[in-house]
Scaffold this motif. Sequence first.
Motif, mmCIF file in Angstrom:
data_model
loop_
_atom_site.group_PDB
_atom_site.id
_atom_site.type_symbol
_atom_site.label_atom_id
_atom_site.label_comp_id
_atom_site.label_asym_id
_atom_site.label_seq_id
_atom_site.Cartn_x
_atom_site.Cartn_y
_atom_site.Cartn_z
ATOM 1 N N THR A 137 8.006 -9.580 -45.798
ATOM 2 C CA THR A 137 7.988 -10.413 -44.592
ATOM 3 C C THR A 137 9.383 -10.613 -44.024
ATOM 4 O O THR A 137 9.535 -11.007 -42.866
ATOM 5 N N GLN A 138 10.413 -10.364 -44.835
ATOM 6 C CA GLN A 138 11.795 -10.559 -44.397
ATOM 7 C C GLN A 138 12.406 -9.259 -43.860
ATOM 8 O O GLN A 138 13.162 -9.278 -42.886
ATOM 9 N N PRO A 141 10.152 -7.172 -40.263
ATOM 10 C CA PRO A 141 10.417 -7.573 -38.878
ATOM 11 C C PRO A 141 11.808 -7.180 -38.383
ATOM 12 O O PRO A 141 12.017 -7.048 -37.175
ATOM 13 N N VAL A 146 9.133 -8.927 -34.418
ATOM 14 C CA VAL A 146 8.191 -9.890 -34.990
ATOM 15 C C VAL A 146 6.742 -9.507 -34.735
ATOM 16 O O VAL A 146 5.915 -9.482 -35.653
ATOM 17 N N GLY A 149 5.564 -6.400 -36.589
ATOM 18 C CA GLY A 149 5.573 -6.673 -38.029
ATOM 19 C C GLY A 149 4.422 -7.565 -38.436
ATOM 20 O O GLY A 149 3.770 -7.333 -39.463
ATOM 21 N N LEU A 150 4.142 -8.604 -37.638
ATOM 22 C CA LEU A 150 3.013 -9.478 -37.943
ATOM 23 C C LEU A 150 1.692 -8.730 -37.864
ATOM 24 O O LEU A 150 0.777 -8.984 -38.658
ATOM 25 N N TRP A 210 6.138 -19.796 -32.639
ATOM 26 C CA TRP A 210 5.596 -19.704 -34.004
ATOM 27 C C TRP A 210 4.300 -20.494 -34.154
ATOM 28 O O TRP A 210 3.350 -20.026 -34.788
ATOM 29 N N CYS A 230 1.650 -15.639 -43.052
ATOM 30 C CA CYS A 230 2.637 -14.585 -42.775
ATOM 31 C C CYS A 230 3.544 -15.008 -41.625
ATOM 32 O O CYS A 230 4.742 -14.673 -41.611
ATOM 33 N N VAL A 234 7.609 -14.997 -41.764
ATOM 34 C CA VAL A 234 8.424 -14.247 -40.800
ATOM 35 C C VAL A 234 9.321 -15.203 -40.008
ATOM 36 O O VAL A 234 10.472 -14.881 -39.703
ATOM 37 N N SER A 237 12.343 -15.574 -41.793
ATOM 38 C CA SER A 237 13.248 -14.410 -41.701
ATOM 39 C C SER A 237 14.128 -14.494 -40.464
ATOM 40 O O SER A 237 15.229 -13.933 -40.445
ATOM 41 N N GLU A 249 9.720 -17.055 -48.513
ATOM 42 C CA GLU A 249 8.610 -16.117 -48.722
ATOM 43 C C GLU A 249 8.022 -16.296 -50.116
ATOM 44 O O GLU A 249 6.799 -16.341 -50.292
#
Length: 696
Positions: A137-138, A141, A146, A149-150, A210, A230, A234, A237, A249
Amino acid sequence: MSDKIAYSRQGDIAILTVRNPPVNALSQAVRQGLSDGMDRAEADAGVRAVLIVGEGRAFFAGADITEFGKPPLAPHLPDLVNRIEASPLLVVASMHGVSLGGGLEVALGCHYRIAVPSAKVGLPEVHLGLLPGAGGTQRLPRLTGVEAGLDVMTTGRHIGADKAHALGIIDVVQDGDPKDNGIAYAQRLLDEGAGPRPVSAMPPPDPIDWDAAFDAILAKGRGQISPAWCVRAVQASVEKPFAEGLKAERQIFYDLMQTDQRQGMIHAFFSERAVSNLPELKGVEPRAVHHIAVIGGGTMGAGIATAALLSGLRVHLLEMSPEAGEAARGRIEGNLAGALKRGKITADQHEAILTQALQIVTSYDTLAEVDLVIEAVFEDMDVKKQVFAELDRVCKPGAILASNTSYLDINEIAATTSRPADVLGLHFFSPAHVMKLLEVVVGDKTAPEVTATGFALGKRLNKISVRAGVCDGFIGNRILATYRTAADQMILDGASPYDIDAALEEFGFAMGPFAVADLAGLDIGWAVRKRKRAEGHAPTRDATYADKLCEDGHFGQKTGKGYYDYAAGPKARVPNPDVLPMIEADRARLGITPRDFNHEEITRRYMAAMVNEAAKVVGEGIARRPLDVDMTLLFGYGFPRYRGGPLKWADIVGLEPLLNDIKSYAAADPDFWAPAPLLEQLVAENKTFDDLNKKG
């Protein structure tokens, strides 16, 4: 150094080759071998780069499932990934096959990534009720941004090499041998003067809203929490230094490990793999099946034929007239067009299926050489007996005769033939080329190799196959009939269909039972009710509102109206205003004074009825194990996966309080709410349903 990792050297490049067949799972021995290999490379004079590459089918398919549920052993995966990334040497991952979960996280810990075009990557931890816990998760992205990645993390889907390259996950896509590719790429990087390029040193991506993302993903998951969390990982991150983000995380990962949802999803993961593994079929060889016939080309028959054609089987589809046959062909063509559009088949395969593999016929005599027949005609015993008499007449010795019946007695059908050992049930779920569940219904005289063939066919069709014994409705529809009766009782007592649907959708079902009935067609339940009344099995409080809907021609979505009105489209359902007055008339006729039900009480009664009947199904041997029930409800009836199945849910909430609830409900209706003997036995012995699964 572990024998799971081979150390070799070519020039300035140390090569760590993973040898843990079949899929290079990241076992403790593999993790230790990689750590030792990195130590050796860094101590090896002249080495300037390290290549990590897998032998066999994959780079790393992910964690070693044999370690699930056991105390973690060092080196822990997050520490290993950090250790690889921190190397002063240039580290390259050469990827082929799949790189999933921890396998992708190892690749992200390397400084550069090359892959063959057929490679796939993914982070599927959400399917276990978790999130990537080794820096995924770090790091991801920082490469993808973001939102992309999500999407990777929250869906858990596999991504092809080209798309992964476009997203920035993979640096180079190149055909060829993975080891040769990796050596050449590492050498090229060295020749260009490249050095280590840790992802952790890259700038964090731009933030998003977010809270809005968390809420949207939580809603999309219908209550499953791991995809939404998740978002928070993120977020860390982006907002925290890398080391602090890793800690955040890890804390979220640990918190998810303690949840009921993680228990449910781990149970589903293992049960999905165990459900087709039957001791009675050990060493039993299935019969060869290359050519099948399907009797009936309606929605179900066309779906079964489509599934068979997509698996490479030849199919004769029998209809009673050329016109009906052409209509069936049209349905199959429509199904195949969808498969073509989604890339499941090529244009050439599509053409070959329609011109060579599929044949529409109108005479039973054309079925003389098929290996297996699946009857998918109207749900009427007399009609099915007529079909099986014809099949018995024309089919070759050893051909398997299967019925797609949803409820009817397979033993009675088999008794009409001269070969009852060759008869079984293959109960598909509509649409049959999409739905994953297949109930393999074993009759009293079904031969073991015939049962084995049913399971082999299910595997070929990519189904989750569950063994079921013979009773009215088998596993799934028998339990469905009971929990639907519980819902019907609650309606008479004061709940509305819309309250019940809302409560069950809050629980995690994609659709409530009355919305599902509209989707399936209200005429199906109407036919069952009429049959049961004719057999003397009408409920004590026999409501008529559902029958009146059908008498008025309202069968649900296919007619535009049922419990809901679909005038604005199938997704824009609104309550049908005619329904509540019909229900109120039934209450008045039966002398019932309605009361209020909250959502918690609706869900508890509905689930108690489901669990109690499921316990009877297991206790009677209709289902061999509780996990068979759980997989049936997960894959055929929309039960939320993150709850594991009704019997896993019961274990989690506690069997004793559930039994007490059932006994309290029985005060008003002792026949319907009679506690299952197996449930009483488990409570008395302080055991769970899962204890029965462990017996095999």
